[in-house]
Scaffold this active site. Structure first.
Site, PDB file in Angstrom:
ATOM      1  N   CYS A  31      22.074  41.559  24.471  1.00  0.00           N
ATOM      2  CA  CYS A  31      22.787  40.314  24.769  1.00  0.00           C
ATOM      3  C   CYS A  31      24.259  40.464  24.411  1.00  0.00           C
ATOM      4  CB  CYS A  31      22.167  39.161  23.983  1.00  0.00           C
ATOM      5  SG  CYS A  31      23.050  37.608  24.245  1.00  0.00           S
ATOM      6  N   CYS A  40      20.550  32.619  19.293  1.00  0.00           N
ATOM      7  CA  CYS A  40      19.560  33.630  18.889  1.00  0.00           C
ATOM      8  C   CYS A  40      20.205  34.558  17.860  1.00  0.00           C
ATOM      9  CB  CYS A  40      19.092  34.442  20.098  1.00  0.00           C
ATOM     10  SG  CYS A  40      18.419  33.436  21.432  1.00  0.00           S
ATOM     11  N   CYS A 150      20.977  34.925  30.393  1.00  0.00           N
ATOM     12  CA  CYS A 150      20.504  34.723  29.030  1.00  0.00           C
ATOM     13  C   CYS A 150      19.152  35.400  28.886  1.00  0.00           C
ATOM     14  CB  CYS A 150      20.387  33.233  28.711  1.00  0.00           C
ATOM     15  SG  CYS A 150      19.678  32.889  27.089  1.00  0.00           S
ATOM     16  N   GLN A 274       6.403  21.685  24.667  1.00  0.00           N
ATOM     17  CA  GLN A 274       6.907  22.900  24.033  1.00  0.00           C
ATOM     18  C   GLN A 274       7.610  23.799  25.052  1.00  0.00           C
ATOM     19  OE1 GLN A 274       6.999  23.625  20.897  1.00  0.00           O
ATOM     20  NE2 GLN A 274       5.294  22.681  19.816  1.00  0.00           N
ATOM     21  N   ASP A 373       0.852  17.290  13.196  1.00  0.00           N
ATOM     22  CA  ASP A 373       1.993  18.086  13.657  1.00  0.00           C
ATOM     23  C   ASP A 373       3.260  17.260  13.454  1.00  0.00           C
ATOM     24  OD1 ASP A 373       3.732  19.833  14.834  1.00  0.00           O
ATOM     25  OD2 ASP A 373       2.822  19.792  16.820  1.00  0.00           O
ATOM     26  N   CYS A 400       6.633  23.165  12.262  1.00  0.00           N
ATOM     27  CA  CYS A 400       7.772  23.934  12.752  1.00  0.00           C
ATOM     28  C   CYS A 400       8.747  24.229  11.620  1.00  0.00           C
ATOM     29  CB  CYS A 400       8.479  23.196  13.885  1.00  0.00           C
ATOM     30  SG  CYS A 400       9.091  21.559  13.429  1.00  0.00           S
TER      31      CYS A 400
END
EC number: 2.1.1.190
Length: 446
Positions: A31, A40, A150, A274, A373, A400
């Site tokens: 990248c 990222c 990307c 998601q 969740d 998460c």
């Protein structure tokens, strides 16, 4: 580090990389935006090393729980192009030589000035005043890093983002200027059905009036044939929040369909779904497996959202599922998803999940399994007290944010539960994020 994790590293570490990690070690694309984009953090690192670091973080957080099985993280076979939701802002860049004033009115509310600006936009259609920037924001800023490609975004969705940019001058559409709260197109959000391939495009605009919208949508769909619906979302507030409250369908039915764990889900512009469908299936199957449904259990799906995990549980072994969420629109979607799939052993109610379980406990209603969740902040102490009062034999906690999950697990251990199994899942390769599924069991059963 637990023996189980040490064995996992011996099996999957640098000498014997995990399945799917070879490509990240050699021969994969690099990248060029990694240092500026900020989305990222580890995209140019070997994938096996990323997974090992996440395993070590989980061991650091949960290694102190006695007798808990810490399983090695489940990574992806192909950790690229996994994001089925792509979001891009649009903003003006450098002024182009010889550019004339014009473009879509910034508000589109129908005033004389607005109509004059729209007329200028029609006269200058096809000629951009400024270069149009799209891509991602640099870390901790609103400076756009142009990313025509990307490594984690769905390629078809990215092509839609670029097609919109190329069509804007032709239709006199000005990009949004944040500092002046002017211009028309703020963002585009593209969602792609992982199995269906259908694409939903949401155009977020700084005003409702959108002359030429039908022609714009037709041309966009011609250039990107996977598009099945386009929605206009109106956000006239000066805010960092992407979506506004008002919207209208410009093209197609206003939603797309996708399949997950053998079920079909309806996805609209505001639905929570998601972004990594491949790993979502892994996550949900792990949760159902840990719940050990035998066909007799009554389960509560707390923080159920649009009902995905609850419906999967209802379809794969739970006798009855009750989903609870405080967001009415999410419950409407959950009910529609249940009807669409013909699931009759699941119902969904609007309310506070903690209050629901307190009432169930007071009424003597049996709850065998709680699926939970919560958001990144984790559960409240009141909710955890309600769970303990309801006394399910098992709780399956999807998180998460393993930091807040570890905090909540300690709270539940003080209330008579024990952590038995923790399964990490790599939902967001190349980032620091870790998704985890924890199985807690009540000591002594009921």
């Amino acid at each position: 580090m637990t023996k189980r994790l040490q064995d996992a590293h011996a099996l999957h570490g640098p000498d014997r990389p995990r399945k799917g990690s070879e490509g990240a070690r050699a021969g994969t694309p690099v990248c060029p935006h990694a240092q500026t984009c900020g989305a990222c953090q580890h995209v140019n690192e070997p994938y096996a090393a990323q997974l090992a670091r996440k395993d070590a973080r989980v061991a650091e957080l949960f290694g102190g729980f006695e007798d808990a099985e810490l399983r090695p993280i489940l990574g992806m076979d192909d950790p690229f192009r996994y994001r089925n939701k792509v979001v891009s802002p649009y903003a003006p860049g450098k002024k182009l030589p010889g550019a004339a004033p014009g473009g879509r009115a910034e508000k589109g509310k129908g005033s004389r000035g607005d109509r004059a600006r729209e007329a200028r936009g029609r006269r200058t259609a096809g000629r951009a005043r400024h270069e149009i920037l799209c891509g991602m924001y640099a870390a901790h800023s609103h400076r756009i890093v142009p990313t025509d490609g990307c490594l984690v975004e769905n390629e078809q969705a990215k092509q839609v983002i670029l097609a919109i940019r190329s069509l804007m001058p032709r239709f006199g559409i000005e990009p949004y200027r944040e500092d002046a709260h002017s211009g028309f197109l703020r963002h585009a959000v593209v969602r792609v059905g992982h199995t269906s391939g259908e694409m939903l495009v949401t155009l977020v605009t700084n005003g409702r009036e959108f002359p030429g919208s039908r022609a714009f949508c037709r041309e966009l769909a011609r250039r990107c044939p996977g598009i099945t619906t386009v929605v206009q979302n109106v956000n006239e507030r000066q805010t960092n929040v992407i979506l506004g409250e008002r919207e209208q369908v410009l093209y197609g039915p206003g939603f797309i369909l996708d399949q997950l764990c053998g079920l079909s889900f309806r996805i609209s512009s505001q639905s929570f779904y998601q972004v990594n469908a491949v790993q979502t299936e892994v996550l949900y199957r792990q949760a159902v497996e840990l719940a050990r449904f035998s066909g007799t259990e009554r389960a509560v799906d707390a923080y159920c959202g649009t009902g995905t995990i609850g419906l999967v549980a209802a379809k794969h072994g739970a006798a009855q599922v009750v989903g609870v969420d405080s967001v009415a629109s999410a419950i409407r979607d959950a009910r529609e998803n249940a009807r669409h799939n013909g699931v009759e052993n699941a119902r969904f109610v609007v309310g506070d999940a903690g209050a629901f379980m307190r009432e169930a406990a007071a009424g003597g209603e049996q709850v065998d399994v709680v699926l939970m969740d919560p958001p990144r902040a984790g559960s409240s102490e009141e909710f955890l007290e309600s769970l303990a009062a309801c006394a399910p034999a098992r709780a399956v906690y999807i998180s998460c944010n393993p930091e807040t999950q570890a905090r909540d697990v300690r709270q539940l251990e003080r209330r008579g539960y024990r952590l038995r199994t923790l399964q990490p899942v790599d939902m967001f390769p190349h980032t620091d994020h870790i998704e985890t599924v924890a199985l807690l069991e009540r000591e002594g059963g009921r």
